[in-house]
Design a protein around this motif. Structure first.
Motif, mmCIF file in Angstrom:
data_model
loop_
_atom_site.group_PDB
_atom_site.id
_atom_site.type_symbol
_atom_site.label_atom_id
_atom_site.label_comp_id
_atom_site.label_asym_id
_atom_site.label_seq_id
_atom_site.Cartn_x
_atom_site.Cartn_y
_atom_site.Cartn_z
ATOM 1 N N TYR A 119 3.610 -4.709 -13.960
ATOM 2 C CA TYR A 119 2.579 -5.430 -13.223
ATOM 3 C C TYR A 119 3.140 -6.002 -11.930
ATOM 4 N N ARG A 120 4.299 -6.620 -12.019
ATOM 5 C CA ARG A 120 4.908 -7.213 -10.823
ATOM 6 C C ARG A 120 5.332 -6.164 -9.810
ATOM 7 N N ARG A 121 5.789 -5.013 -10.291
ATOM 8 C CA ARG A 121 6.149 -3.912 -9.374
ATOM 9 C C ARG A 121 4.919 -3.448 -8.591
ATOM 10 N N LYS A 122 3.832 -3.288 -9.299
ATOM 11 C CA LYS A 122 2.602 -2.826 -8.643
ATOM 12 C C LYS A 122 2.043 -3.910 -7.717
ATOM 13 N N GLN A 123 2.151 -5.168 -8.122
ATOM 14 C CA GLN A 123 1.738 -6.278 -7.253
ATOM 15 C C GLN A 123 2.541 -6.245 -5.956
ATOM 16 N N TRP A 124 3.831 -6.032 -6.081
ATOM 17 C CA TRP A 124 4.718 -5.990 -4.922
ATOM 18 C C TRP A 124 4.325 -4.842 -4.000
ATOM 19 N N GLU A 125 4.010 -3.683 -4.577
ATOM 20 C CA GLU A 125 3.596 -2.532 -3.764
ATOM 21 C C GLU A 125 2.343 -2.870 -2.954
ATOM 22 N N VAL A 126 1.383 -3.503 -3.594
ATOM 23 C CA VAL A 126 0.145 -3.885 -2.915
ATOM 24 C C VAL A 126 0.441 -4.880 -1.799
ATOM 25 N N GLN A 127 1.235 -5.889 -2.097
ATOM 26 C CA GLN A 127 1.557 -6.911 -1.099
ATOM 27 C C GLN A 127 2.302 -6.319 0.086
ATOM 28 N N MET A 128 3.241 -5.423 -0.167
ATOM 29 C CA MET A 128 3.997 -4.802 0.922
ATOM 30 C C MET A 128 3.074 -3.960 1.806
ATOM 31 N N ALA A 129 2.186 -3.212 1.188
ATOM 32 C CA ALA A 129 1.249 -2.408 1.968
ATOM 33 C C ALA A 129 0.379 -3.309 2.838
ATOM 34 N N GLN A 130 -0.099 -4.410 2.267
ATOM 35 C CA GLN A 130 -0.926 -5.344 3.024
ATOM 36 C C GLN A 130 -0.145 -5.968 4.173
ATOM 37 N N LEU A 131 1.100 -6.358 3.919
ATOM 38 C CA LEU A 131 1.923 -6.949 4.975
ATOM 39 C C LEU A 131 2.190 -5.974 6.111
ATOM 40 N N LEU A 132 2.306 -4.717 5.767
ATOM 41 C CA LEU A 132 2.581 -3.699 6.775
ATOM 42 C C LEU A 132 1.302 -3.178 7.432
ATOM 43 N N GLY A 133 0.163 -3.744 7.023
ATOM 44 C CA GLY A 133 -1.110 -3.346 7.612
ATOM 45 C C GLY A 133 -1.583 -1.980 7.157
ATOM 46 N N GLN A 134 -1.054 -1.521 6.036
ATOM 47 C CA GLN A 134 -1.437 -0.216 5.511
ATOM 48 C C GLN A 134 -2.611 -0.365 4.542
ATOM 49 N N GLU A 135 -3.348 0.708 4.410
ATOM 50 C CA GLU A 135 -4.442 0.709 3.444
ATOM 51 C C GLU A 135 -3.842 0.820 2.044
ATOM 52 N N VAL A 136 -4.339 0.006 1.129
ATOM 53 C CA VAL A 136 -3.825 0.006 -0.236
ATOM 54 C C VAL A 136 -4.505 1.125 -1.015
ATOM 55 N N ASP A 137 -3.684 1.912 -1.675
ATOM 56 C CA ASP A 137 -4.170 3.032 -2.480
ATOM 57 C C ASP A 137 -5.105 2.515 -3.579
ATOM 58 N N GLU A 138 -6.292 3.084 -3.648
ATOM 59 C CA GLU A 138 -7.304 2.649 -4.619
ATOM 60 C C GLU A 138 -6.808 2.815 -6.056
ATOM 61 N N GLU A 139 -6.089 3.896 -6.309
ATOM 62 C CA GLU A 139 -5.568 4.130 -7.662
ATOM 63 C C GLU A 139 -4.566 3.048 -8.060
ATOM 64 N N LEU A 140 -3.779 2.609 -7.112
ATOM 65 C CA LEU A 140 -2.828 1.528 -7.378
ATOM 66 C C LEU A 140 -3.571 0.250 -7.769
ATOM 67 N N LEU A 141 -4.653 -0.044 -7.074
ATOM 68 C CA LEU A 141 -5.451 -1.229 -7.406
ATOM 69 C C LEU A 141 -6.070 -1.107 -8.792
ATOM 70 N N VAL A 142 -6.510 0.081 -9.155
ATOM 71 C CA VAL A 142 -7.073 0.308 -10.489
ATOM 72 C C VAL A 142 -5.994 0.100 -11.550
ATOM 73 N N GLN A 143 -4.805 0.651 -11.305
ATOM 74 C CA GLN A 143 -3.693 0.483 -12.245
ATOM 75 C C GLN A 143 -3.330 -0.993 -12.394
ATOM 76 N N LEU A 144 -3.315 -1.701 -11.285
ATOM 77 C CA LEU A 144 -2.996 -3.125 -11.304
ATOM 78 C C LEU A 144 -4.017 -3.882 -12.150
ATOM 79 N N GLU A 145 -5.270 -3.561 -11.987
ATOM 80 C CA GLU A 145 -6.335 -4.208 -12.759
ATOM 81 C C GLU A 145 -6.215 -3.881 -14.245
ATOM 82 N N GLN A 146 -5.887 -2.646 -14.561
ATOM 83 C CA GLN A 146 -5.730 -2.249 -15.963
ATOM 84 C C GLN A 146 -4.571 -2.997 -16.620
#
Length: 120
Positions: A43-70
């Protein structure tokens, strides 16, 4: 008493605090089950991936968000992980409050060129 001595006193108080003791107890309980630890780490690894993408101004992969929610759904049903996360939150909130108190006491240190991030 020097500032360093007071800092050591504060460190001892933190280590003796109920918040820290509860954190350690919850951490130990949660870590006894390797599955719990693995789920939380994922969970924390995926959270970190999302946060890094957001910090870099990148679009967050929808599948990653689904995995994070699951994974979050699994975490929310686990009492040991919930207890740990709550204890961790309480302790880090206390540390944040202390950091704020210290920073506010020397706020002019943060002022450079008329800009103070503590006030702006």
């Amino acid at each position: 008493m020097s500032v360093y001595n007071k800092a050591h006193d504060l460190a001892r108080e933190l280590a003796a605090s109920e918040e820290y003791k509860e954190y350690l107890k919850a951490k130990e309980k949660m870590e006894k089950d390797k599955t719990n630890l693995s789920i939380l780490e994922e969970y924390r690894r995926k959270q970190w991936e999302v946060q890094m993408a957001q910090l870099l101004g990148q679009e967050v992969d929808e599948e990653l968000l689904v995995q994070l929610e699951q994974i979050y759904q699994i975490l929310s049903l686990n009492p040991a992980i919930n207890e740990f996360l709550l204890a961790e939150y309480r302790f880090t909130r206390m540390l944040g409050d202390i950091q704020k108190i210290l920073a506010e006491s020397v706020e002019s240190w943060f002022s450079v060129g008329g800009y103070n991030p503590m006030l702006n």
